[in-house]
Structure formats: C-alpha cells, structure tokens
Design an enzyme around this catalytic site. Structure first.
Site, PDB file in Angstrom:
ATOM      1  CE  LYS A 193     124.213  49.121  46.475  1.00  0.00           C
ATOM      2  NZ  LYS A 193     124.071  50.337  46.235  1.00  0.00           N
TER       3      LYS A 193
HETATM    4  C1  LIG Z   1     122.472  50.566  45.317  1.00  0.00           C
HETATM    5  C2  LIG Z   1     122.192  52.348  44.563  1.00  0.00           C
HETATM    6  C3  LIG Z   1     120.750  52.370  44.175  1.00  0.00           C
HETATM    7  C4  LIG Z   1     119.842  51.168  44.515  1.00  0.00           C
HETATM    8  O1  LIG Z   1     119.434  51.640  45.424  1.00  0.00           O
HETATM    9  P1  LIG Z   1     118.376  50.396  45.614  1.00  0.00           P
HETATM   10  O2  LIG Z   1     118.398  49.712  47.028  1.00  0.00           O
HETATM   11  O3  LIG Z   1     119.006  48.749  45.739  1.00  0.00           O
HETATM   12  O4  LIG Z   1     116.907  49.877  45.083  1.00  0.00           O
HETATM   13  C5  LIG Z   1     120.899  53.755  43.191  1.00  0.00           C
HETATM   14  N1  LIG Z   1     121.654  54.682  43.215  1.00  0.00           N
HETATM   15  C6  LIG Z   1     122.711  54.579  43.692  1.00  0.00           C
HETATM   16  C7  LIG Z   1     124.101  55.200  43.974  1.00  0.00           C
HETATM   17  C8  LIG Z   1     122.962  52.794  44.534  1.00  0.00           C
HETATM   18  O5  LIG Z   1     124.458  52.433  44.657  1.00  0.00           O
END
Ligand SMILES: *Cc1c(COP(=O)(O)O)cnc(C)c1O
Length: 494
Positions: A112
């Site tokens: 993120k």
């Molecule tokens: C948010 C997240 C995901 C999923 O990503 P999306 O873009 O929502 O599909 C996968 N792994 C981790 C560690 C995340 O924080």
C-alpha cells in the site's frame, strides 16, 4: 490536449486527472477511468537505465496530463525518498525460478505504501490547481494495512488531517501497535467497538451526510478518501511493473520485447488492474494471473463469468485479501464491455441488489489475458516452508498465495514464460503465520520474540517499521461505539 477521465456508470462530463483525484468516486457511484490508455513513449531498451523516480515520471505524465512537469516531479520526489529502505524502491529477488518484485520496502512494509506515499502529494497539488482552499480531511476505515499506510503518507502533510477508524479487536497486535504509535499533529486514530464492516459503514454514513458536509465547509474542511478506488492510487501502481521490466532487461534476464507473466495476490483488484493497464500501454505482458485465497470469488468469476458474493466470508492468514467485493473489478468490467457505461451500471446494480451478476460471452472473450487461481490455507503454508527450505528466502502469507498459484499453474500448463510475482508484504508484518508455516514449535512465543527468530532464520535485519514500534509510545487511545463515529469526527474538527 488533456487526457480526461469519465465515470464507469454514466455519460456525465469528463474530468481532468486532478479533478478525478480530488473527487475519488464519481457522483453516480462509478469509478473514474481514463478515456483511453496512453502508450508508453520510452523504448523498452532504454527503460532499464531509469531510476524508480524517472520511471514514475515517464508513466504518470501520460495519465496526469494537467499536472506540470514541476508539480509531478515534486510529488514523485517527496514520495519515493528515504522513507524506503532501499534506493531501488522496488527491488527484485530471484528465488526458485521466479522473480519476486518486492513492493514492501516503504514505511509500513506492505505494498500500500507504493501508492499511499504519493497520494497525499497528488491530492494537495490537485487541491491547489483547482483553487480548493479548504483543509482536506481524509476519513478511512481499515482492516489493518491501509490505515497505517495512509497515516504514514498523510502525517504532517500541510493542508490535511487524517482520521482512521479500526475495529478495536479485529486487527493483529503488530498492526494495532503500528497505528496507535503514529506520530504527526494531523493524525487521529480511533478504535471502534465493532468489526471492520461497522467501521466501513460508519465512514460511508459520514461521507453521505450532506448536512455535516455543509457545516464542515463553513469551518473550512472538506472530506476526501484514500481508498483504493482513487485513480491517484491506481496509476502509481502501474509504475513498478514498467520499472521491473526495465530492470530485468538490464540484468540480462529478459530480452527487450520478450513477454512475461505476472502473478498478483489479489483482494480489491487494484494491483492486478495496474498490471493490466501496463500491458495496455504496451509493456510485453502475456498472462495476468489473479491469485485468491479461500475467498475465491475472483477465481470463480474468471472460470464461469459469474460474479457471486453470496457466500461465507472466510478469515484467512492473508487478511488483506479477505474480500468479497473487489471494487476495482468495475474498471475491468467497463473495459471488456467496450467502454459501455450502461452495461456496467446494469451489472453493478445487480451486484448491489442480488449480490451477483453474469457477464456476456463477448465480455468473457475480452478478458482472455486473465487467469484465475487460488490457494487454500494449507497450500499457502506449505509454499512458505518449501521455498524457505529450498532457498532460504522467506515470503509473507499474501505473496505465498501467489507463489502457490504460480506453482500449480506451471505444473499444469508447462508454460516456461518468465514470471514476476508481486510480493505485497514483508514477512515481518505477518510474522506469526509465517513462522508457524515454517515450524509449529513457534506456537508459544510472543510476537516480538518471533520477529527476532525470523531475523535469525532468514538472515535479514528487522525492518525499522517493526523496530520502531517495539518501544514506541502509544499516542492514540480513543475508543468509541460504532454509532458514535460521527461525534468523534465532529469533536476532532471542533
Ligand atoms: C491490499 C493488499 C493486497 C491486495 O491488493 P489489491 O490491490 O486490493 O488487490 C494483497 N496483499 C497485501 C499485503 C495487501 O496489503
């Protein structure tokens, strides 16, 4: 000419990039999509010479055309700096025949950070460009990862305040500690007595309260959202696929023009959609492999063309993928329907009333680039252990879902295309699940004992993000009932 953005659900007036970033969601509830996907201008042979920041500029300037070069470069350089623990920003590790693109070197050690470290700068720049003088108040409900990444991104950014609500008993101890120790005069963290859905519904209700918006406007405040449907989060995620391709060419692992497969552990469908946009820009990607955990709505969708959220919600060891409504999928639906807003609206209405929809055969034909796969809890744990035993490389539970799906795909298809796996979190963020996958003797240790054990076993240093919270002072202690969230917001904004 500016690249304009329109809603996936209506034919309303298109907007500039900065307006779309400020609004987040279209008035009609749709998501903003670019009117066309721009082509990558820089030749593939030259990509490998660019730094992460230079690559970011090459990609973002094509999407955010109403930002000046100076504005965009300033946003990029403020985001991708020494908050990351490596100047490569997104390094690649080759393990057991796959390339792990590590997206967890930012301040909260999950992917993120790749977008949330730049979003605050894009938002405040967009506000200035559109003569918005109100202070921007970011309201977020989190199940753990987004909250901390948004707090870190917005902390001490002038002209903003950020308020995060999390379920008091619904996040991991490390995730909670990360949030309640957040520094920054403009940050507010509140635990609620309820689950993530209660927090999410509370935030939606506050956003929907027009009276409150008017009152706050009078005090010089305007709400905005940092969640993953903002186009200001999606575009920065395209960058690392382009960057990884260039670096693999530079290292001689790929010939410029050679196709790669990409495997992405998926929840809200933002990360893999960014890879799809990269492919549409001309990056040589063959298959986009969408990996799910036991909440395999997307796997079923890619199999059958039917999206059906009417099923049990399963708590897994990859909680950031425990999602039954993948919001960003709407952008793919719009594209495979041939940019058809009426069709998208019809399907999204069906999703909200019946919890399901079925796409046409023509649409199914248009998403042939995607393959769905899923891994059970057992397969995920086994993959962590096997990779560690074989190579010494330790991956987190989310990345392991992708690795397990990739292994199954390769066994079945015998496809030898070189493959990039999006590695979305540091194993230190999900230490307990990772360590228990490797050996069950760890059951009795505390979280921080496990952190040290992981460091010894993997030969990697404990990331600063974890070191910091060991001793850090708790700065946020507010807890409220789920129905008192608006009161808390009013109190904070005086
Ligand atoms: C948010 C997240 C995901 C999923 O990503 P999306 O873009 O929502 O599909 C996968 N792994 C981790 C560690 C995340 O924080």
């Amino acid at each position: 000419m500016n690249l304009m953005y329109r809603s996936t659900r209506s034919h309303s007036e298109p907007m500039t990039a900065s307006q779309a970033i400020l609004k987040g969601l279209a008035e009609d509830g749709g998501l903003f999509v670019p009117q066309s996907i721009p082509e990558l201008k820089i030749p593939l042979e030259q990509l490998g010479k660019l730094t992460y920041q230079e690559t970011a500029y090459e990609v973002m300037k094509l999407f955010f055309t109403d930002f000046t070069e100076e504005e965009l470069k300033k946003c990029i350089n403020s985001a991708y700096d020494d908050k990351f623990d490596t100047s490569e920003i997104a390094p690649i590790t080759n393990a057991d025949g796959a390339f792990y693109l590590e997206l967890f070197h930012g301040s909260t050690i999950a992917f993120k950070d790749m977008a949330l470290s730049i979003l605050p700068h894009l938002l405040t720049t967009a506000a200035k460009k559109n003569q918005v003088t109100d202070e921007i108040v970011i309201l977020t409900a989190t199940s753990g990862d987004t909250g901390k990444a948004a707090l870190a991104g917005f902390a001490d950014v002038d002209g903003t305040k950020i308020i995060v609500f999390y379920p008091k008993d619904g996040v991991s101890p490390i995730q909670e500690k990360q949030m309640v120790t957040q520094k920054g005069e403009n940050t507010f963290v509140i635990g609620i007595k309820g689950n993530f859905d209660d927090a999410q519904n509370g935030v939606k209700a506050i956003f929907g309260n027009k009276e409150l918006a008017v009152t706050l406007k009078g005090k010089g405040y305007q709400f905005s959202s940092a969640n993953s449907i903002n186009i200001g989060r999606l575009v920065p995620q395209i960058v690392y696929y382009v960057y990884a391709y260039g670096k693999l060419c530079e290292k001689g692992e790929l010939q410029p023009g050679e196709k790669i497969n990409v495997v992405v552990p998926t929840g809200n469908f933002g990360n893999i959609l960014a890879a799809f946009y990269a492919k549409n820009m001309g990056l040589p990607i063959d298959k986009l492999i969408c990996a799910s955990n036991d909440n395999k709505v997307l796997f079923d969708f890619f199999q059958s063309g039917a999206y059906d959220r009417n099923r049990e919600f399963i708590l897994t060891t990859s909680p950031s993928m425990d999602i039954l409504i993948s919001s960003n999928l709407e952008r793919l639906i719009y594209k495979i329907a041939g940019d058809d807003a009426d069709k998208t609206l019809e399907l999204m209405k069906a999703l909200s009333t019946d919890g399901k929809y079925i796409i046409t055969d023509g649409m199914k034909e248009n998403m042939k680039d995607f393959l769905g796969g899923y891994a059970t809890e057992q397969e995920t744990a086994k993959t962590i252990k096997q990779l560690y035993d074989k190579t010494g490389y330790v991956i987190d539970t989310h990345t392991a879902v992708a690795a397990a799906v990739y292994n199954k795909y390769q066994t079945e298809s015998k496809d030898t295309t070189k493959t990039v796996i999006a590695s979305t979190a540091s194993p230190y963020k999900f230490t307990r699940s990772v360590m228990e996958a490797i050996d069950n003797k760890y059951d009795s240790m505390t979280d921080f004992e496990l952190v040290d054990e992981l460091s010894t076993l993997s030969g990697t240093a404990v990331p600063p993000a974890i070191e910091e919270i060991r001793q850090a002072e708790v700065l946020h202690e507010k807890v409220c009932d789920a129905d008192k969230m608006q009161l808390m917001v009013e109190e904070i904004l005086g």
